[in-house]
Structures are given as C-alpha cells and as structure tokens.
Design a protein around this motif. Sequence first.
Motif, PDB file in Angstrom:
ATOM      1  N   ASP A  10       0.728  -1.551   0.270  1.00  0.00           N
ATOM      2  CA  ASP A  10      -0.428   0.175   0.038  1.00  0.00           C
ATOM      3  C   ASP A  10       0.991   1.232  -0.019  1.00  0.00           C
ATOM      4  N   ARG A  12       1.021   1.500  -3.445  1.00  0.00           N
ATOM      5  CA  ARG A  12       1.892   1.013  -4.548  1.00  0.00           C
ATOM      6  C   ARG A  12       0.813  -0.453  -5.458  1.00  0.00           C
ATOM      7  N   LEU A  13      -0.014  -1.005  -4.852  1.00  0.00           N
ATOM      8  CA  LEU A  13      -0.349  -2.503  -5.272  1.00  0.00           C
ATOM      9  C   LEU A  13      -1.671  -2.407  -4.226  1.00  0.00           C
ATOM     10  N   GLY A  33       2.515   3.651 -13.238  1.00  0.00           N
ATOM     11  CA  GLY A  33       1.853   3.957 -12.269  1.00  0.00           C
ATOM     12  C   GLY A  33       0.770   2.821 -11.735  1.00  0.00           C
ATOM     13  N   GLY A  35       1.265  -0.324 -10.606  1.00  0.00           N
ATOM     14  CA  GLY A  35       1.910  -1.162 -10.033  1.00  0.00           C
ATOM     15  C   GLY A  35       2.030  -2.532 -10.645  1.00  0.00           C
ATOM     16  N   THR A  38       6.165  -2.958  -9.034  1.00  0.00           N
ATOM     17  CA  THR A  38       5.900  -3.377  -7.625  1.00  0.00           C
ATOM     18  C   THR A  38       6.531  -4.648  -7.468  1.00  0.00           C
ATOM     19  N   GLN A 211      -3.574   1.702 -11.475  1.00  0.00           N
ATOM     20  CA  GLN A 211      -3.547   2.742 -10.133  1.00  0.00           C
ATOM     21  C   GLN A 211      -3.441   1.854  -9.015  1.00  0.00           C
ATOM     22  N   GLY A 212      -2.609   0.726  -9.359  1.00  0.00           N
ATOM     23  CA  GLY A 212      -2.408  -0.382  -8.050  1.00  0.00           C
ATOM     24  C   GLY A 212      -3.114  -1.686  -8.065  1.00  0.00           C
TER      25      GLY A 212
END
Length: 252
Positions: A10, A12-13, A33, A35, A38, A211-212
């Motif tokens: 959290d 990011r993912l 961005g 994710g 990540t 968005q993750g």
Amino acid sequence: MLNVKNIALDPRLQPLSFTVKSGEIVHLIGPNGSGKSTAIGLISGLFSADGQVTLEGVDLADHDLASLARIRSYMSQQDKPHFAIPVFQYLSLAFTALGEVSETLKQQAIDDVCDCLSITDKLTRSIQQLSGGEWQRVRLASACLQVWPSLNPDAKFLLLDEPAASLDIGQEAAMYRLIREIASQGISVLMASHDLNRSLREADKVVLLQQGRCVGVGAPEDVMTIEQLEFIFATRIIKIEHQGLLSLIFVD
C-alpha cells in the motif's frame, strides 16, 4: 507452478493474486504507475510485503538469496553500475550462483544467447562504452544465462521489468524469440510490458493493472477487450486483423 496470493504494498499495489504455469509467458500490463514494477519486485523475493509467493508449494520467503538466485532470475529497471568491466566478465557473473558448471556448456550458452541478441561483437567492450540498447541487451543476456536450462537445472522462472526498453524493433523481435525459446524449455516468464500489441500476440496470460489494482487476469483476447483498454488508457482504440494477426491501433 508459481502462485501469487494477495501480494500488496500500500498504496502502490493492492492485493494481487494469480498463477503462472511451467513454461507460461505472462505479461503485466497497464498504464505508468499501475503497479507493474512493484509487483515484479515483490514476486522476485527481494522485497517483503503482505501476501505470499510460492513456487512448487514452497514459500519464496523460506529461500535465502543464494537459493533464490538458482531458481529465478530478476532483471529490474536500473542504470549502468559505476564500475567498468568487459561485457564477457559481466555475463560471467550470472554463473556465480550455479556452482560447478562445464566450461563448454557455459561457452555454448553464451554463444547462443549473444548470437540471438546480436551482442557477440560487444563481448570485449567495457559496459560503460555501451549504448542504452546495447546495455539493455547485455542485461537481458545475463538474466537469461542465470536460468539457462542446460546450465541450471534448478531454474524455474524469469522475471523481467520492461525488458524492451531502449530496444529497436529488430532487437525487440530478437528478445521475444529468446523469451519463447526459454519458455519452451519449461521456464516460466513474467514480464512487464508497455507494448500491448506484443502482449496480445506473445503472452499466454496477461495481468491488467490500473492504479495498483488488478482489473483482469486471463488470456489476452479475454482481458484486452476494446472497452476495457479504452477505459484504462483513456484513449480510443481500434482492433484489426491482418493476415491472421490481431493489432491494436490507438486513435487520438
């Protein structure tokens, strides 16, 4: 089988779950961005987070760095190192975790990989004298050599974070040929991709992120629908078929 269960970092993912079968090529796709990097970093086992990653039923957290290096190779996004060594010496670092390996097999693997990526003539050059595309191909060669089946019978999967960065279309085509060759020998491949057309044609499975959050996992033709892609990438898209190949055209 690689099993990813509720990995998260959290903000990011958000919790992400999917599986990768032996020899399967899986693409992580989505806007910048979303994710992708990540997720690949967490699956590599080098970073701790929520969730669990298991390989053949064994938690990756139970492996030390030496055993991780034998079962998987991870190519991250990074700049050139500050030291200067010849390309052939840099590639030899891929063998450090493999123990005793025949020099003949090593040389054959280097010849095969470097020939595929057209970097044989770069072997004596310093890594600091390489262009961006040359350095990317050298890094890719190193990652592949670490899990090359004839050298490493313990190898299971190859993780690549945007391996096509800095490559021209011919070099990218060579990269995908090499990836398919490795996958055909039972190595699972998980990679982040920005080229949706390549993902549509090359991936056995795609994981679509926004968005993750994971918004789709499955076969490319099932997940990469026009409606879904237009919504996520906020642009108009047309899908066409020419000589049996599907292509996406992005329209302003």
